[in-house]
Design a protein around this motif. Structure first.
Motif, mmCIF file in Angstrom:
data_model
loop_
_atom_site.group_PDB
_atom_site.id
_atom_site.type_symbol
_atom_site.label_atom_id
_atom_site.label_comp_id
_atom_site.label_asym_id
_atom_site.label_seq_id
_atom_site.Cartn_x
_atom_site.Cartn_y
_atom_site.Cartn_z
ATOM 1 N N SER A 304 53.571 54.978 46.784
ATOM 2 C CA SER A 304 52.313 55.449 46.201
ATOM 3 C C SER A 304 51.385 56.006 47.276
ATOM 4 O O SER A 304 51.189 55.391 48.325
ATOM 5 N N GLY A 305 50.841 57.196 47.019
ATOM 6 C CA GLY A 305 49.911 57.823 47.956
ATOM 7 C C GLY A 305 50.566 58.694 48.994
ATOM 8 O O GLY A 305 49.877 59.325 49.801
ATOM 9 N N ILE A 306 51.899 58.753 49.000
ATOM 10 C CA ILE A 306 52.633 59.523 50.009
ATOM 11 C C ILE A 306 53.219 60.787 49.378
ATOM 12 O O ILE A 306 53.800 60.745 48.293
ATOM 13 N N LYS A 307 53.047 61.907 50.069
ATOM 14 C CA LYS A 307 53.584 63.185 49.601
ATOM 15 C C LYS A 307 54.384 63.845 50.713
ATOM 16 O O LYS A 307 54.006 63.779 51.881
ATOM 17 N N THR A 312 59.276 74.568 58.679
ATOM 18 C CA THR A 312 60.286 75.427 59.297
ATOM 19 C C THR A 312 61.572 74.658 59.546
ATOM 20 O O THR A 312 61.546 73.483 59.922
ATOM 21 N N ASN A 313 62.710 75.323 59.348
ATOM 22 C CA ASN A 313 64.034 74.725 59.557
ATOM 23 C C ASN A 313 64.268 73.497 58.677
ATOM 24 O O ASN A 313 64.985 72.565 59.070
ATOM 25 N N ASP A 314 63.647 73.502 57.509
ATOM 26 C CA ASP A 314 63.805 72.406 56.548
ATOM 27 C C ASP A 314 63.265 71.074 57.059
ATOM 28 O O ASP A 314 63.629 70.016 56.542
ATOM 29 N N ARG A 315 62.407 71.120 58.059
ATOM 30 C CA ARG A 315 61.826 69.887 58.585
ATOM 31 C C ARG A 315 60.892 69.266 57.555
ATOM 32 O O ARG A 315 60.032 69.958 56.981
ATOM 33 N N LEU A 316 61.048 67.975 57.309
ATOM 34 C CA LEU A 316 60.183 67.272 56.381
ATOM 35 C C LEU A 316 58.813 67.018 57.010
ATOM 36 O O LEU A 316 58.715 66.637 58.183
ATOM 37 N N LEU A 317 57.768 67.255 56.221
ATOM 38 C CA LEU A 317 56.397 67.030 56.649
ATOM 39 C C LEU A 317 55.797 65.922 55.788
ATOM 40 O O LEU A 317 55.924 65.930 54.566
ATOM 41 N N LEU A 318 55.122 64.990 56.440
ATOM 42 C CA LEU A 318 54.637 63.784 55.779
ATOM 43 C C LEU A 318 53.121 63.772 55.680
ATOM 44 O O LEU A 318 52.420 64.041 56.668
ATOM 45 N N ASN A 319 52.620 63.441 54.499
ATOM 46 C CA ASN A 319 51.206 63.143 54.314
ATOM 47 C C ASN A 319 51.110 61.729 53.745
ATOM 48 O O ASN A 319 51.581 61.468 52.630
ATOM 49 N N SER A 320 50.543 60.819 54.541
ATOM 50 C CA SER A 320 50.572 59.408 54.196
ATOM 51 C C SER A 320 49.267 58.734 54.604
ATOM 52 O O SER A 320 48.685 59.067 55.641
ATOM 53 N N PRO A 321 48.786 57.767 53.821
ATOM 54 C CA PRO A 321 47.602 57.007 54.211
ATOM 55 C C PRO A 321 47.851 56.130 55.430
ATOM 56 O O PRO A 321 46.900 55.585 56.008
ATOM 57 N N LEU A 322 49.118 56.009 55.849
ATOM 58 C CA LEU A 322 49.457 55.197 57.021
ATOM 59 C C LEU A 322 49.494 56.023 58.300
ATOM 60 O O LEU A 322 49.686 55.470 59.388
ATOM 61 N N VAL A 323 49.321 57.345 58.174
ATOM 62 C CA VAL A 323 49.377 58.249 59.333
ATOM 63 C C VAL A 323 48.122 59.111 59.335
ATOM 64 O O VAL A 323 47.741 59.674 58.300
ATOM 65 N N ASN A 324 47.479 59.217 60.485
ATOM 66 C CA ASN A 324 46.214 59.953 60.579
ATOM 67 C C ASN A 324 46.395 61.463 60.511
ATOM 68 O O ASN A 324 45.478 62.186 60.120
ATOM 69 N N HIS A 325 47.564 61.963 60.911
ATOM 70 C CA HIS A 325 47.775 63.411 60.998
ATOM 71 C C HIS A 325 48.250 63.985 59.666
ATOM 72 O O HIS A 325 49.110 63.412 58.993
ATOM 73 N N LYS A 326 47.701 65.137 59.305
ATOM 74 C CA LYS A 326 48.154 65.841 58.111
ATOM 75 C C LYS A 326 49.429 66.609 58.426
ATOM 76 O O LYS A 326 49.606 67.135 59.531
#
Length: 356
Positions: A304-307, A312-326
């Motif tokens: 919950s809360g994670i998207k 680039t190059n199919d790299r997964l990008l994380l947006n999480s309340p546990l990580v400060n960086h977008k």
């Protein structure tokens, strides 16, 4: 959420059991008393700023972690008890707490906090307040393969505990048993802090063999097993838990990939899916899945809360309340589905994990 159970779980006059240590029940009253004993070793003005904490004894570790944190110390958690590891970390701070017999042969000066005299004028805590401030420092190998420090605040730790509590329902007061160490983020969260913070029983034995797990199942009505892919693979080959499978409430696996064949086979043997957790020390938990069929392998469901998105190059990008960086970049390639779930397509770096 955490303020709701703090007074309930850690009342010093509460006789509820919170640990099964050396096959003996440890009450909440005893746990608070033991934390107080360690707190009495130093007043807030004399407490060190940082301490290296390493103990293979889960109960001793839990008491030490709570006492150090409540005194405002940054707690450094070595990933193992190897001499080179401990010596390197004790160059950062001379203060150590835990298995001192591992440090003494190193030939370096260190302060064993446990041997300090009690400070005069110490007032014991009536109840233990759950930590909200301070930092924990983990060491993990990154994409270079060299161990690096990962600083996690207690605010972040508590956010993840809240996510775990809301993601997995616990019934009938299960006991948490484990075959993974509390010195790493997965073991610390799943086998110790999650059950401790929610009033469940923590079994302190580290279970290296399936026979030891089977013995625990015989003595407990309901159990949550915290394990790893390598241990579950060995269990599949000679599954001694089948007779007690009804005692298993949850089985968690993390630290590396669990082969789909192993997951499906264990599901067939135990009539209980393996809940795989995907994440890292840096990111915290990201997603989970349960693979019960080879014909229709489940995708990863973000917490919950994670998207997730793809760069680039199919790299997964994380947006999480546990990580400060977008759009935090992962070292994994993936495909994000319209549902928000995702599939892993392999690593971008050249690091592999052997036995997690």
């Amino acid at each position: 959420m955490f303020s709701t159970f703090q007074s309930k779980v850690f009342q010093s006059n509460n006789v509820s059991v919170c640990f099964n240590h050396e096959n003996k029940a440890v009450t909440q009253r005893q746990f608070v008393s033991d934390v107080n004993r360690l707190l009495a070793k130093y007043s807030p003005g004399t407490a060190p700023t940082s301490v290296v904490l390493y103990s293979t004894n889960t109960y001793k570790f839990a008491v030490s972690l709570m006492a150090l944190t409540l005194r405002g110390c940054t707690v450094i958690l070595p990933p193992n008890g190897q001499p080179e590891t401990l010596k390197a970390l004790l160059q950062q701070t001379p203060c150590f707490l835990g298995d001192s017999e591992l440090v003494e042969p190193l030939g370096i000066d260190f302060i064993n906090i446990e041997n300090l005299p009690e400070q005069p004028g110490f007032f014991p805590l009536a109840q233990l307040v759950w930590p909200k401030e301070g930092n924990l420092v983990f060491y993990t190998s990154g994409s270079t393969g060299k161990a690096k420090p990962i600083v996690k605040s207690w605010q972040t730790i508590n956010k993840e505990l809240s996510i775990l509590s809301s993601s997995y329902a616990l019934k009938c007061m299960p006991m948490f048993i484990a075959s993974v160490s509390h010195q790493h983020i997965y073991g610390l969260l799943f086998r110790l802090l999650w059950p401790l913070s929610t009033g469940h029983v923590v079994d302190t034995d580290l279970l290296h063999y399936p026979e030891h797990i089977a013995a625990k199942l015989k003595g407990a009505k309901q159990v949550v097993l915290i394990s790893s892919p390598a241990q579950l693979k060995r269990l599949r080959a000679d599954n001694v838990l089948i007779e007690q499978k009804s005692h298993l409430q949850w089985i968690f696996s993390s630290g590396g990939p669990l082969a789909n064949e192993d997951a499906v086979s264990l599901f067939s043997q135990l009539n209980k899916p393996i809940t795989q957790v995907f994440g890292s020390t840096e990111t915290g938990g990201i997603a989970y899945r349960q693979v019960t069929s080879l014909e229709n392998v489940s995708s990863w469901q973000p917490f919950s809360g994670i998207k997730m998105s793809v760069g680039t190059n199919d790299r997964l990008l994380l947006n999480s309340p546990l990580v400060n960086h977008k759009d935090y970049p992962l070292d994994d390639r993936g495909l994000v589905l319209k549902s928000g779930q995702f599939k892993l397509l392999g690593r971008l770096d050249r690091i592999i994990k052997l036995e997690e």
